[in-house]
Enzyme design. Structure first.
Site, PDB file in Angstrom:
ATOM      1  N   LYS A  39      18.586  35.923  29.461  1.00 47.62           N
ATOM      2  CA  LYS A  39      19.881  35.375  29.055  1.00 47.62           C
ATOM      3  C   LYS A  39      19.621  34.242  28.081  1.00 47.62           C
ATOM      4  O   LYS A  39      18.952  33.265  28.414  1.00 47.62           O
ATOM      5  CB  LYS A  39      20.649  34.874  30.277  1.00 47.62           C
ATOM      6  CG  LYS A  39      21.984  34.255  29.898  1.00 47.62           C
ATOM      7  CD  LYS A  39      22.834  33.955  31.100  1.00 47.62           C
ATOM      8  CE  LYS A  39      24.131  33.307  30.673  1.00 47.62           C
ATOM      9  NZ  LYS A  39      24.970  32.951  31.810  1.00 47.62           N
ATOM     10  N   LYS A  96      21.256  39.641  27.642  1.00 44.03           N
ATOM     11  CA  LYS A  96      22.542  39.065  27.252  1.00 44.03           C
ATOM     12  C   LYS A  96      22.333  37.928  26.282  1.00 44.03           C
ATOM     13  O   LYS A  96      21.475  37.085  26.556  1.00 44.03           O
ATOM     14  CB  LYS A  96      23.199  38.550  28.527  1.00 44.03           C
ATOM     15  CG  LYS A  96      24.474  37.790  28.366  1.00 44.03           C
ATOM     16  CD  LYS A  96      24.883  37.282  29.715  1.00 44.03           C
ATOM     17  CE  LYS A  96      26.163  36.518  29.597  1.00 44.03           C
ATOM     18  NZ  LYS A  96      26.498  35.852  30.826  1.00 44.03           N
TER      19      LYS A  96
HETATM   20  C1  PBG Z   1      27.722  31.822  33.048  1.00 42.95           C
HETATM   21  C2  PBG Z   1      28.105  33.035  32.326  1.00 42.95           C
HETATM   22  C3  PBG Z   1      28.416  33.062  30.982  1.00 42.95           C
HETATM   23  C4  PBG Z   1      28.766  34.360  30.661  1.00 42.95           C
HETATM   24  C5  PBG Z   1      28.659  35.120  31.832  1.00 42.95           C
HETATM   25  N1  PBG Z   1      28.232  34.275  32.859  1.00 42.95           N
HETATM   26  C6  PBG Z   1      28.530  31.980  29.970  1.00 42.95           C
HETATM   27  C7  PBG Z   1      27.543  30.941  29.855  1.00 42.95           C
HETATM   28  O1  PBG Z   1      26.356  31.100  30.181  1.00 42.95           O
HETATM   29  O2  PBG Z   1      27.941  29.881  29.392  1.00 42.95           O
HETATM   30  C8  PBG Z   1      29.177  34.791  29.303  1.00 42.95           C
HETATM   31  C9  PBG Z   1      29.806  36.102  29.168  1.00 42.95           C
HETATM   32  C10 PBG Z   1      30.484  36.312  27.863  1.00 42.95           C
HETATM   33  O3  PBG Z   1      30.377  35.522  26.920  1.00 42.95           O
HETATM   34  O4  PBG Z   1      31.174  37.341  27.790  1.00 42.95           O
HETATM   35  N2  PBG Z   1      27.213  31.898  34.281  1.00 42.95           N
END
Ligand code: PBG
Length: 335
Positions: free
Chosen positions: A201, A255
């Site tokens: 991520k 992601k």
């Molecule tokens: C945070 C989380 C995020 C997303 C999913 N879980 C955002 C972040 O890390 O700030 C983002 C998903 C998206 O942008 O569609 N736990």
């Protein structure tokens, strides 16, 4: 005479000439079974509200959420992922609402499982929807505490499992959390709950619209670069995958998606583990912004973006286009 394997004997366009021959030799295929539908939930009843930064996406109260999930199930989508937007008054520095067994996520999960839709329910495991500083972990003196955060995550995982969650997806990026959460779940009798680790991520600008959707953006103090990955790194993603699989992850997640298809490909090629990719909020909104300006064709842009994930090696894709894409695929398959 043997063909030379070269032009003019070889003509790559032969197989491209007709829809049937293109269909016959297509290497990647996209179907509703490849899609996971992320949904936003709010408190209340009988209400849906628009997410301004994500045209067409709504936050639903639990009753409406169940209706939306039913539509997804009817279209053949195997799983939904739920994200809560909780009231500001319930947020604090520790994110303690995350471990309340009766919190919004748990109630939504229970309602979805009660509805018996024959689909999986995935819950995000992280503190950001619950903290008043918007970070995924506990914050002390400007530092995100790793091991202390893991303890909270373990408790959060157990309440989610108790609510009926099928798949827990740690998205916090703390080191060692997969093994700890696995042990906590097993210790509480939830050895069959699946762990989908947000393994690679990245600290990404593409989460912007999501933070708006769950209300963590306006409050976020600083950035997430001390725990989410540096977009410059690919080898590091493979090390993360190795660690998470060794700690007991059942699936791994990459992601964002489109800017990281090389990572999806490398992860799938190196480990052969179930690999999910997340077409995140910014990717969704980016496509729609161009569509709204008439710069791209909606249906084709959506399906092409998703097919790219399959070609890269993803087993499934989390996408806000899930319902729309599943409908398009259905139309395409009914002659
Ligand atoms: C945070 C989380 C995020 C997303 C999913 N879980 C955002 C972040 O890390 O700030 C983002 C998903 C998206 O942008 O569609 N736990």
């Amino acid at each position: 005479m043997n063909p030379t394997g070269q032009y003019p004997e070889t003509r790559m366009r032969r197989l491209r000439a007709a829809p049937w021959s293109r269909r016959l030799v297509a290497e990647s295929r996209l179907g509703p079974q490849d899609l996971v539908y992320p949904m936003f939930v709010i408190d209340g009843e009988g209400t849906s509200e628009d997410v301004p930064s994500m045209p067409g996406v709504q936050r639903h109260t639990i009753d409406r959420l169940v209706d939306a999930a039913r539509q997804a199930a009817d279209l053949g989508i195997p799983m939904v992922a739920i994200f809560p937007k909780i009231d500001q008054s319930l947020k604090n520095a520790e994110g303690s609402e995350a471990v309340n067994p009766d919190n919004l996520v748990c109630r939504a999960t229970a309602a979805l499982k009660d509805a018996d839709l024959g689909m999986g329910v995935m819950c995000d495991l992280a503190l950001d929807p619950f903290t008043d500083h918007g970070h995924d972990g506990l914050l002390k003196g400007g530092v995100i505490l790793n091991d202390e955060t893991i303890e909270v995550l373990c408790a959060q995982a157990v309440v989610q499992a108790k609510a009926g969650c099928d798949v827990i997806a740690p998205s916090d990026m703390m080191d060692g959390r997969i093994g700890a959460v696995r042990a906590a779940l097993d210790g509480a009798g939830f050895q069959d709950v699946i762990l989908a680790a947000y393994t690679a991520k990245y600290a990404s600008a593409f989460y912007g619209p999501f933070r708006d959707a769950v209300g963590s953006g306006t409050v976020l103090a600083g950035d997430k670069k001390t725990y989410q990955m540096d977009p410059a790194n690919g080898d590091e993603a493979l090390r993360e995958v190795a660690l998470d699989l060794a700690e007991g992850a059942d699936m791994v997640l990459v992601k964002p998606g489109m800017p990281y298809l090389d990572i999806v490909h490398r992860v799938k090629a190196a480990f052969g583990a179930p690999t999910l990719a997340y077409q995140v909020s910014g990717e969704y909104s980016m496509i729609l912004a161009a569509v709204e300006r008439g710069w791209m064709e909606r249906d084709r842009a959506i399906l092409e973006s998703l097919l790219g994930f399959k070609r890269a090696g993803a087993d499934a894709i989390l996408t806000y286009f899930a319902l729309e894409a599943a409908r398009l695929l259905q139309d395409a398959s009914t002659p």
